[in-house]
Design an enzyme around this catalytic site. Sequence first.
Site, PDB file in Angstrom:
ATOM      1  N   GLU A 199       0.954  -1.423  -0.008  1.00 25.60           N
ATOM      2  CA  GLU A 199      -0.102  -0.256  -0.088  1.00 25.60           C
ATOM      3  C   GLU A 199       0.870   1.145  -0.097  1.00 25.60           C
ATOM      4  O   GLU A 199       2.110   0.996   0.332  1.00 25.60           O
ATOM      5  CB  GLU A 199      -0.956   0.171   1.703  1.00 25.60           C
ATOM      6  CG  GLU A 199      -0.095   0.244   2.425  1.00 25.60           C
ATOM      7  CD  GLU A 199      -0.597  -0.592   3.790  1.00 25.60           C
ATOM      8  OE1 GLU A 199      -1.861   0.725   4.293  1.00 25.60           O
ATOM      9  OE2 GLU A 199      -1.116  -1.860   3.710  1.00 25.60           O
ATOM     10  N   CYS A 230      28.170  40.087   1.706  1.00 20.45           N
ATOM     11  CA  CYS A 230      27.663  41.844   1.550  1.00 20.45           C
ATOM     12  C   CYS A 230      27.809  41.757   2.957  1.00 20.45           C
ATOM     13  O   CYS A 230      27.152  41.642   3.881  1.00 20.45           O
ATOM     14  CB  CYS A 230      26.459  41.890   1.156  1.00 20.45           C
ATOM     15  SG  CYS A 230      25.963  43.479   2.167  1.00 20.45           S
ATOM     16  N   LYS A 285       2.243   4.112   1.438  1.00 27.22           N
ATOM     17  CA  LYS A 285       3.263   5.128   2.283  1.00 27.22           C
ATOM     18  C   LYS A 285       2.995   6.758   2.500  1.00 27.22           C
ATOM     19  O   LYS A 285       3.020   7.315   1.887  1.00 27.22           O
ATOM     20  CB  LYS A 285       5.075   4.749   2.406  1.00 27.22           C
ATOM     21  CG  LYS A 285       5.411   5.534   4.081  1.00 27.22           C
ATOM     22  CD  LYS A 285       6.690   5.024   4.024  1.00 27.22           C
ATOM     23  CE  LYS A 285       7.365   5.505   5.653  1.00 27.22           C
ATOM     24  NZ  LYS A 285       7.007   6.719   5.889  1.00 27.22           N
ATOM     25  N   CYS A 324      21.811  46.486  -2.217  1.00 27.74           N
ATOM     26  CA  CYS A 324      22.356  47.525  -1.255  1.00 27.74           C
ATOM     27  C   CYS A 324      23.020  48.586  -2.189  1.00 27.74           C
ATOM     28  O   CYS A 324      23.864  49.705  -2.163  1.00 27.74           O
ATOM     29  CB  CYS A 324      23.019  48.207   0.438  1.00 27.74           C
ATOM     30  SG  CYS A 324      24.392  46.551   0.537  1.00 27.74           S
TER      31      CYS A 324
END
Length: 670
Positions: free
Chosen positions: A116, A424, A118, A409
Amino acid sequence: MSVPKRERARHDELLLEIRAHDYRYYVLDDPLIDDHAYDRLYAELRSLEASYPELVSTASPTQRVGDTTRADVTTAEHVAPMLSLDNTYNERDLADFARRVTEGLGDGAKVQYCVEPKLDGASIEVLYRDGRLVGGATRGDGRVGEEITANLRTIRSLPLTIDTKEPLTVRAEVVIYRRDLAAINAERAARGEAAFANPRNAAAGSLRLLDPAMVAERRLRAFVWQVVEGPSFSPTHSGALRRAAELGLPAHGRERVCGSLEEVHRAIAEIGELRAKFPYEIDGAVVKVDGFAEQEALGATAKFPRWAIAYKFHAEQAQTRVREIVVQVGRTGQLTPVANLEPVELAGTTVSRASLHNAEIIDALDVRVGDRVTIEKAGEIIPQVVSVEVSARSGAEVAFEMPAHCPVCGAPVERRDGEIALRCPNPRCPAVVKGTISYFGQRTAMDIDGLGDALVEQLVARGLVRDVAELYELEAEPLAKLERMGKKSAANLVYAIAESKSRSLDRLLTGLGIEQIGQVAARQLAVVARSLGGLLEWSPTDVDQQVGAIGGFGPKMVESVKAYLFAPENRALLERLREQGVSTPMPAVDEVGGALSGMSFCVTGTLSKPREQVHEAIRAAGGEIHDKVRKGTTYLVAGERVGKAKLESAEKLGTEIIDEGRLAELMSAG
């Protein structure tokens, strides 16, 4: 007041009709009526019960959500242990499993298997007594789980009554459909809240909420995968699942009985082919010996049943094209390239972005804008590019280079010695500030309720907050003018920020995001410093001596603490936080000890509780927490989905590997 015969009959009709529609919608996913028609039936039922309170019972759909929240968390012992499943990813291990089954039952035994899907959700146990849903619990440590009966009653696929008076106990998986998770995440984004990473986390987190009304909003569904205790209506697992479905219990109906290993392989392959078509997540197939008598004969180890195994699928892949490559900036200033893709379905979700990690990965893959690429979900969550289809190139593809300046920036980027990543260096970069504030407010740090990413974006963009100390200067009036806020939300946020001042020093140190210092190391550092004032009184020599003496702190960690404490901007920030009354001093270490005194633990994998709660329980019992397995670590506490690296380290260093059940035994033994 007695109920007129006609009204009682209509009430009974409505109960049956609404239950039938719930079954069609939540179990079969095949509704017969639209939402408006359903709401009319529900409103009529509520009206009848309001007029005649005698009609109200626990079996009524109107009682799925109670009027009160759970006051606290209580536990419930399982009828039988909820064991984990042993895993395999290949046919060789599956053949070994079949051989062990045959040897265990005897060479002449005729073995039938049930295969079946899971389901990838949260496991629960549900109890029916006298035909009514009376109890339920989470998996917990496999022996004891959290009692969540009120929450389970909100799941409309679980019937409140069934047509048998015999005791029935079932195990089920609680899942969220992919389409429902998308709707929930859209609603959370509109409120400025973080999205759920995947359906499994959303389902597990929802089950543990204290307010059943909130659980009801999460669109949870359940599917039975085991009958533990019940009417003797079948000698086989597959037959028990069918009988449970006949009683109206939710079942996926995808089980298949196989008489040979070859049939098992075919059944697993069929589930794999249908994987993307399931409305919920699955991560493999489960193979079980079908006969209950054979299961009992085979028995179990301390952790796994000998009659079942999980065949796990590898990560799903898909092909698409790279539209562009952009660079994101995180809270540490690190630049991360991200591929924007032509949208493609992968593991049941639409993927349009994938991480490229760093410039070295881009160079190794030779990824270019316009390339056709293969992507997969790492850990079933994060999409990433794994290969490039070079043969499909037309010559129009464009190579990508990492920028020399921060894309947010404009500051020149830097690469530290020994690092691949670019950063940065500007601490005032808006991207860095936003990441820092969001990290500061997260649950494992200062736990500021309502401080979601969307709100942080506005706070930084409007200049209301430039660092974490300025959070404590916010006032309700300007906050109320922000999008999706208002007076009440603003007042709640100001209160939550003020309340965070009481968080202990280790939570503050975690939230500050000092490099090399994670949650466990922050706790160790806080125990030594005791208070923010004590930390600020240290000299560089004190740091070398005090921090250098902490078990597990290497030279890089010591240098990182020193660099942070004596950077002028950081020191000024810490002074401001102290002036604002942020951080409760750490309590003195209990000298008496406890059940775990003298033991050290590293905790890994998916656990029944948040990891920080497990850490706190270990510390309260006198144990020490290690952030990784190292020489001297007494135990590795392993939950589900454990990485191989820590298991290998434990085996190499002789650290005993235990589960939560064994941890509980150690704690109670003292």
